[in-house]
Design a protein around this motif. Structure first.
Motif, PDB file in Angstrom:
ATOM      1  N   LYS A 185       0.815  -1.217   0.000  1.00  0.00           N
ATOM      2  CA  LYS A 185       0.000   0.000   0.000  1.00  0.00           C
ATOM      3  C   LYS A 185       0.846   1.263   0.000  1.00  0.00           C
ATOM      4  CE  LYS A 185      -4.085  -1.992   2.226  1.00  0.00           C
ATOM      5  NZ  LYS A 185      -4.979  -1.948   3.410  1.00  0.00           N
ATOM      6  N   SER A 186       2.015   1.194   0.631  1.00  0.00           N
ATOM      7  CA  SER A 186       2.873   2.374   0.705  1.00  0.00           C
ATOM      8  C   SER A 186       3.750   2.549  -0.528  1.00  0.00           C
ATOM      9  CB  SER A 186       3.775   2.277   1.941  1.00  0.00           C
ATOM     10  OG  SER A 186       4.616   1.123   1.852  1.00  0.00           O
ATOM     11  N   MET A 187       3.724   1.587  -1.419  1.00  0.00           N
ATOM     12  CA  MET A 187       4.609   1.632  -2.586  1.00  0.00           C
ATOM     13  C   MET A 187       3.787   1.794  -3.863  1.00  0.00           C
ATOM     14  SD  MET A 187       7.582   1.622  -1.183  1.00  0.00           S
ATOM     15  CE  MET A 187       8.717   1.248  -2.495  1.00  0.00           C
ATOM     16  N   ASP A 188       3.800   0.806  -4.745  1.00  0.00           N
ATOM     17  CA  ASP A 188       3.177   0.983  -6.053  1.00  0.00           C
ATOM     18  C   ASP A 188       1.657   1.112  -5.979  1.00  0.00           C
ATOM     19  OD1 ASP A 188       5.721   0.784  -6.938  1.00  0.00           O
ATOM     20  OD2 ASP A 188       5.464  -1.057  -8.080  1.00  0.00           O
ATOM     21  N   LYS A 189       1.027   0.517  -4.958  1.00  0.00           N
ATOM     22  CA  LYS A 189      -0.419   0.688  -4.845  1.00  0.00           C
ATOM     23  C   LYS A 189      -0.788   2.139  -4.581  1.00  0.00           C
ATOM     24  CE  LYS A 189      -3.462  -2.102  -3.328  1.00  0.00           C
ATOM     25  NZ  LYS A 189      -4.328  -3.037  -2.577  1.00  0.00           N
ATOM     26  N   ALA A 190       0.061   2.842  -3.839  1.00  0.00           N
ATOM     27  CA  ALA A 190      -0.184   4.270  -3.614  1.00  0.00           C
ATOM     28  C   ALA A 190      -0.056   5.040  -4.921  1.00  0.00           C
ATOM     29  CB  ALA A 190       0.800   4.811  -2.573  1.00  0.00           C
ATOM     30  N   ALA A 191       0.944   4.696  -5.724  1.00  0.00           N
ATOM     31  CA  ALA A 191       1.096   5.346  -7.031  1.00  0.00           C
ATOM     32  C   ALA A 191      -0.090   5.019  -7.925  1.00  0.00           C
ATOM     33  CB  ALA A 191       2.394   4.878  -7.687  1.00  0.00           C
ATOM     34  N   ALA A 192      -0.551   3.777  -7.891  1.00  0.00           N
ATOM     35  CA  ALA A 192      -1.691   3.376  -8.710  1.00  0.00           C
ATOM     36  C   ALA A 192      -2.951   4.139  -8.314  1.00  0.00           C
ATOM     37  CB  ALA A 192      -1.915   1.870  -8.577  1.00  0.00           C
ATOM     38  N   ALA A 193      -3.139   4.339  -7.015  1.00  0.00           N
ATOM     39  CA  ALA A 193      -4.332   5.072  -6.551  1.00  0.00           C
ATOM     40  C   ALA A 193      -4.323   6.508  -7.062  1.00  0.00           C
ATOM     41  CB  ALA A 193      -4.393   5.041  -5.026  1.00  0.00           C
ATOM     42  N   ARG A 194      -3.140   7.140  -7.074  1.00  0.00           N
ATOM     43  CA  ARG A 194      -3.048   8.510  -7.582  1.00  0.00           C
ATOM     44  C   ARG A 194      -3.352   8.558  -9.086  1.00  0.00           C
ATOM     45  NH1 ARG A 194       1.357   8.589  -3.985  1.00  0.00           N
ATOM     46  NH2 ARG A 194       2.902   8.347  -5.656  1.00  0.00           N
ATOM     47  N   LEU A 195      -2.856   7.571  -9.809  1.00  0.00           N
ATOM     48  CA  LEU A 195      -3.109   7.542 -11.251  1.00  0.00           C
ATOM     49  C   LEU A 195      -4.572   7.241 -11.546  1.00  0.00           C
ATOM     50  CD1 LEU A 195       0.099   5.679 -12.487  1.00  0.00           C
ATOM     51  CD2 LEU A 195      -0.401   8.124 -12.658  1.00  0.00           C
ATOM     52  N   GLU A 196      -5.179   6.356 -10.765  1.00  0.00           N
ATOM     53  CA  GLU A 196      -6.612   6.072 -10.937  1.00  0.00           C
ATOM     54  C   GLU A 196      -7.445   7.338 -10.765  1.00  0.00           C
ATOM     55  OE1 GLU A 196      -8.411   1.972  -9.717  1.00  0.00           O
ATOM     56  OE2 GLU A 196      -7.012   2.587  -8.157  1.00  0.00           O
ATOM     57  N   GLU A 197      -7.096   8.114  -9.745  1.00  0.00           N
ATOM     58  CA  GLU A 197      -7.844   9.345  -9.488  1.00  0.00           C
ATOM     59  C   GLU A 197      -7.662  10.332 -10.636  1.00  0.00           C
ATOM     60  OE1 GLU A 197      -8.262  12.799  -6.016  1.00  0.00           O
ATOM     61  OE2 GLU A 197      -6.811  11.173  -5.785  1.00  0.00           O
ATOM     62  N   ARG A 198      -6.427  10.423 -11.154  1.00  0.00           N
ATOM     63  CA  ARG A 198      -6.148  11.390 -12.216  1.00  0.00           C
ATOM     64  C   ARG A 198      -6.761  10.964 -13.544  1.00  0.00           C
ATOM     65  NH1 ARG A 198      -0.293  12.364 -12.058  1.00  0.00           N
ATOM     66  NH2 ARG A 198       0.199  11.577 -14.107  1.00  0.00           N
ATOM     67  N   TRP A 199      -6.826   9.657 -13.781  1.00  0.00           N
ATOM     68  CA  TRP A 199      -7.301   9.141 -15.056  1.00  0.00           C
ATOM     69  C   TRP A 199      -8.687   8.503 -14.919  1.00  0.00           C
ATOM     70  CZ3 TRP A 199      -2.144   6.080 -16.115  1.00  0.00           C
ATOM     71  CH2 TRP A 199      -1.115   6.998 -16.402  1.00  0.00           C
ATOM     72  N   ASN A 200      -9.539   9.082 -14.101  1.00  0.00           N
ATOM     73  CA  ASN A 200     -10.814   8.425 -13.798  1.00  0.00           C
ATOM     74  C   ASN A 200     -11.762   8.358 -14.993  1.00  0.00           C
ATOM     75  OD1 ASN A 200     -11.671  11.068 -13.960  1.00  0.00           O
ATOM     76  ND2 ASN A 200     -12.124  11.298 -11.787  1.00  0.00           N
ATOM     77  N   GLY A 201     -11.459   9.045 -16.078  1.00  0.00           N
ATOM     78  CA  GLY A 201     -12.303   8.948 -17.269  1.00  0.00           C
ATOM     79  C   GLY A 201     -11.871   7.872 -18.235  1.00  0.00           C
TER      80      GLY A 201
END
Length: 368
Positions: A249-265
């Protein structure tokens, strides 16, 4: 190069056979096994023992999925934090360091002290320390420099994966014998760690982030957004996949969550399993890989997938990208990115295959 060729001998100067590489049970010192690239390298080492298996040093507790994969490959996990216990297990054994970026400045003092004691124990019992395709960083901490010197001077030759690592060994241990071969990940071995060409239509634009605050690494920026937009324009039927090589959660999953939020469309899926086979299957079906992570780039090469590297200031990524003529973009700028994506998709498959074969042969020399 195939695994059978590795077993039968690469050349008169290469390893005679895998059996000659591992005449007795070995002890493996690997990277952080939460990282699936490091897990791949460990499973590769265990495959090279031809069923004998070996002791594997771990530092932190590991997810059950990682433990199971190591044990299924013949590895016996031993906690490195129990420094005296682990040193006892190395007495008289062949201690194998690598591959991967093990020689780093952010390794804890306790971990390094334990490694030093383990190498002393191995040598006292008549064993030896060998290295396989090490990545070596610049070591600035005075105490860590002393500890790494004390560890590495106990091996006859330091086998490294690239010229930058060789230079850093020279800074750390002037005059030490160094052999530059290739990253062990290029060496073909059987099993779930193998990254193979596709079995079905490629359908993923794979984004593999490396976000490491301790090294100042990130792929976030306008360059990434422009690359993904261009990829979807060139590949209208593709989906975006975020590949978590370190799924904590503190590593790539955190990066993935940020990208999901930015690319939500966008149509997007996160691959965050600790199962190495799921990750390698993703690369087999990648229509394009966009990454600032070294082993993600190499996974793309092994899977014969188009690749685009993002420059985050890390030399090791650019070295591989340049060797394979993989386009490199800045994470800070969007200008010209579409042209680089087009170049990535139109790569020279035959040329890349030749370089891959060359590096497989050089990786095998780590076993000599």
């Amino acid at each position: 190069m195939t695994f059978q060729q590795v077993r039968d001998g690469i050349s008169n100067t290469g390893p005679a056979s895998v059996a000659a590489v591992a005449p007795r049970r070995q002890v493996f010192v690997c990277g952080d096994l939460h990282n699936l690239g490091d897990l791949k390298l460990l499973l590769q080492n265990l495959a090279l023992t031809q069923g004998r298996g070996g002791v594997v040093r771990r530092w932190a507790a590991l997810p059950p999925a990682i433990v199971r994969q190591v044990e299924e490959a013949g590895g016996e996990l031993v906690p490195g934090r129990r420094i005296l216990v682990f040193a006892g297990r190395t007495f008289g054994k062949e201690l194998v360091f690598g591959g991967g970026q093990l020689v780093r400045d952010n390794v804890s003092i306790a971990s390094l002290a334990g490694l030093l004691l383990a190498t002393v124990s191995a040598r006292l019992g008549g064993g030896q320390l060998v290295t396989r395709g090490l990545g070596v960083s610049v070591i600035r901490s005075r105490l860590r420099r002393w500890l790494w010197r004390a560890v590495l001077r106990r091996c006859a030759v330091v086998n490294v994966r690239d010229e930058a690592s060789a230079r850093n060994v020279g800074l750390l241990l002037p005059g030490k014998a160094v052999a530059v071969h290739a990253d062990m990940v290029f060496l073909p071995t059987p099993g779930p760690q193998a990254v193979l060409p596709p079995v079905e239509e490629r359908r993923w634009v794979v984004v593999a982030p490396c976000m490491d605050g301790s090294e100042g690494r990130s792929l976030d920026g306008p360059g990434l957004d422009a690359a993904v937009e261009a990829a979807l324009a060139f590949l209208p039927d593709a989906q975006i996949a975020i590949a978590c090589h370190d799924p904590r959660k503190s590593m790539d999953k955190a990066a993935a969550a940020r990208l999901e939020e930015r690319w939500n469309g966008w149509n997007l899926r996160v691959f965050d399993s600790f199962e190495l086979g799921e990750l390698t299957e993703l690369y087999r079906n990648a229509a394009l890989v966009v990454t600032n992570r070294l082993h993600a780039l190499i996974f793309a090469i092994l899977a014969e997938a188009p690749a685009l590297a993002i420059d985050d200031g890390t030399a090791k990524v650019r070295v591989v990208a340049d060797r394979f003529a993989i386009p490199v973009i800045s994470r800070e700028a969007a200008a010209g990115v579409a042209e680089e994506v087009a170049a990535a998709l139109a790569f020279d498959r035959e040329r890349r295959g030749r370089v891959r074969e060359e590096l497989a042969a050089r990786a095998a020399l780590n076993l000599a």
